[in-house]
Design an enzyme around this catalytic site. Structure first.
Site, mmCIF file in Angstrom:
data_model
loop_
_atom_site.group_PDB
_atom_site.id
_atom_site.type_symbol
_atom_site.label_atom_id
_atom_site.label_comp_id
_atom_site.label_asym_id
_atom_site.label_seq_id
_atom_site.Cartn_x
_atom_site.Cartn_y
_atom_site.Cartn_z
ATOM 1 N N SER A 172 -4.021 -0.365 14.505
ATOM 2 C CA SER A 172 -4.755 0.886 14.723
ATOM 3 C C SER A 172 -5.297 0.905 16.146
ATOM 4 O O SER A 172 -5.537 -0.160 16.745
ATOM 5 C CB SER A 172 -5.924 0.967 13.730
ATOM 6 O OG SER A 172 -6.853 1.968 14.097
ATOM 7 N N GLY A 178 1.837 4.563 3.677
ATOM 8 C CA GLY A 178 2.759 3.686 2.956
ATOM 9 C C GLY A 178 3.717 4.460 2.087
ATOM 10 O O GLY A 178 4.914 4.128 2.010
ATOM 11 N N GLY A 206 0.807 -1.219 0.000
ATOM 12 C CA GLY A 206 0.000 0.000 0.000
ATOM 13 C C GLY A 206 0.835 1.261 0.000
ATOM 14 O O GLY A 206 0.507 2.238 0.680
ATOM 15 N N ALA A 207 1.905 1.266 -0.804
ATOM 16 C CA ALA A 207 2.897 2.337 -0.708
ATOM 17 C C ALA A 207 2.726 3.451 -1.737
ATOM 18 O O ALA A 207 3.607 4.290 -1.878
ATOM 19 C CB ALA A 207 4.303 1.741 -0.832
ATOM 20 N N ASN A 208 1.611 3.477 -2.431
ATOM 21 C CA ASN A 208 1.452 4.520 -3.440
ATOM 22 C C ASN A 208 0.826 5.795 -2.884
ATOM 23 O O ASN A 208 0.790 6.829 -3.549
ATOM 24 C CB ASN A 208 0.606 4.006 -4.614
ATOM 25 C CG ASN A 208 -0.804 3.650 -4.197
ATOM 26 O OD1 ASN A 208 -0.990 2.701 -3.456
ATOM 27 N ND2 ASN A 208 -1.796 4.401 -4.652
ATOM 28 N N THR A 209 0.327 5.738 -1.642
ATOM 29 C CA THR A 209 -0.317 6.911 -1.064
ATOM 30 C C THR A 209 -0.228 6.861 0.457
ATOM 31 O O THR A 209 0.112 5.826 1.044
ATOM 32 C CB THR A 209 -1.801 6.982 -1.490
ATOM 33 O OG1 THR A 209 -2.368 8.227 -1.072
ATOM 34 C CG2 THR A 209 -2.601 5.847 -0.881
ATOM 35 N N GLY A 210 -0.502 7.982 1.097
ATOM 36 C CA GLY A 210 -0.644 8.037 2.546
ATOM 37 C C GLY A 210 0.538 7.549 3.345
ATOM 38 O O GLY A 210 1.700 7.857 3.052
ATOM 39 N N TYR A 231 -13.833 -3.634 11.157
ATOM 40 C CA TYR A 231 -12.521 -2.982 11.114
ATOM 41 C C TYR A 231 -11.745 -3.270 12.394
ATOM 42 O O TYR A 231 -10.562 -3.630 12.353
ATOM 43 C CB TYR A 231 -12.684 -1.473 10.936
ATOM 44 C CG TYR A 231 -11.376 -0.726 10.916
ATOM 45 C CD1 TYR A 231 -10.503 -0.853 9.840
ATOM 46 C CD2 TYR A 231 -10.999 0.103 11.974
ATOM 47 C CE1 TYR A 231 -9.288 -0.173 9.816
ATOM 48 C CE2 TYR A 231 -9.796 0.790 11.955
ATOM 49 C CZ TYR A 231 -8.944 0.646 10.872
ATOM 50 O OH TYR A 231 -7.736 1.324 10.863
#
Length: 308
Positions: free
Chosen positions: A146, A28, A22-26, A172
């Site tokens: 979280s 990550g 998940g490293a393309n945004t936020g 969640y």
């Protein structure tokens, strides 16, 4: 040790290979960017390859992209096979990707989306890549949880996929509790040979795209109050980065923001809910996860042999 741990505190990462999901945004993106800047060879393991390439173009250093869709166990296996063929060793596996408060839906394998993505996908990926980490002294598996793991804090073995009655927040919370229980049980299994450790982290309340699936009644107040109660993705990534790189980190630890209620601030060692430390539940979850994913982790004997 510096009181306020920042990216400037990260030791040099030259010669190390880091896989970040998940490293393309936020969070990550910020995690991968900081590791690349410190010299690591970083793999952005992402669902959308084009967005991954765009993210890589915004980073400096050795950064590559690997397709990975955590909602599909077939995709997880394909990605793991590609990474295994490309790398003889992996120093850091950072299980960062996640979804939050999604409407009721399932993964491609028929599992509840949040549990299937946040926990089962990462469980399978870790098991399939672990023998690339085991021989590497100082290697780590870092899984991002979280504070939401305290929401309806239980693993609902009688209805893991929320088929009877669905709660976005409850599902969640279960997935994030599973992330912690996975970390603690993985560390117990890794401790027999001592080269690889498992660590967990959480970002506090960070301003990212993760809340996009939240109900409007929650999303709108969060958006309005964001400047006051949230921190930037760069700050939110610091607990993960500390868990991944601080030489003083020990297996089985949990890092989060050091401010009030762990909402924001510089990273420090924190504790998770009492229920997250229940060994019997951790072991039951592990067995169920192996059954659902079809992924069996290397045994203690295999691990010891790989570490030699």
């Amino acid at each position: 040790m510096t009181e306020k741990w920042t990216t400037a505190t990260i030791p040099g990462q030259h010669g190390r290979v880091a896989v970040v999901t998940g490293a393309n945004t936020g969070l990550g993106f910020e995690t991968a960017k900081a590791l690349a800047e410190r010299g690591a060879s970083v793999v952005l393991a992402v669902r959308n390859v084009e967005k991954g390439r765009q993210a890589a173009a915004r980073m400096t250093g050795d950064v590559t992209v690997q397709a990975l869709d955590l909602t599909s166990l077939d995709s997880v296996r394909t990605a793991a096979a590609a990474l295994r063929s490309r790398y003889e060793r992996i120093d850091l596996l950072i299980n960062n990707a996640g979804v939050m408060y999604t409407p009721k839906q399932t993964t491609r394998d028929g599992y509840e989306m949040q549990f299937g993505t946040n926990h089962l996908g990462h469980f399978a990926l870790t098991g399939l890549l672990l023998d690339r980490l085991l021989p590497v002294p100082g290697s780590r598996v870092v899984t991002v949880s979280s504070t939401g793991h305290r929401i309806r804090a239980a693993i609902h073995f009688d209805d893991l996929h929320w088929q009877r009655s669905y709660s976005r927040a409850g599902a969640y919370g279960q997935s994030k509790l599973a992330n912690l229980m996975f970390t603690y049980e993985l560390q117990r299994r890794l401790a027999v040979h001592g080269t690889t450790v498992a660590v967990a982290a959480h970002p506090g309340l960070s301003s990212t795209e993760l809340v996009r699936n939240s109900p409007a009644a929650l999303r709108l107040p969060l958006t309005a109050l964001a400047p006051l109660i949230t921190q930037t993705p760069a700050m939110g990534a610091l607990p993960t980065l500390r868990a991944a790189t601080d030489p003083a980190v020990l297996g089985g630890q949990y890092y989060g923001p050091g401010g009030r209620f762990e909402i924001k601030g510089h990273p420090r060692l924190v504790t998770s809910s009492a229920g997250s430390y229940e060994v019997a539940v951790q072991q039951r979850l592990w067995a169920v996860s192996e059954d659902l994913t079809g992924v069996t982790f290397p045994s203690a004997a295999t691990a010891a042999k790989a570490a030699r």
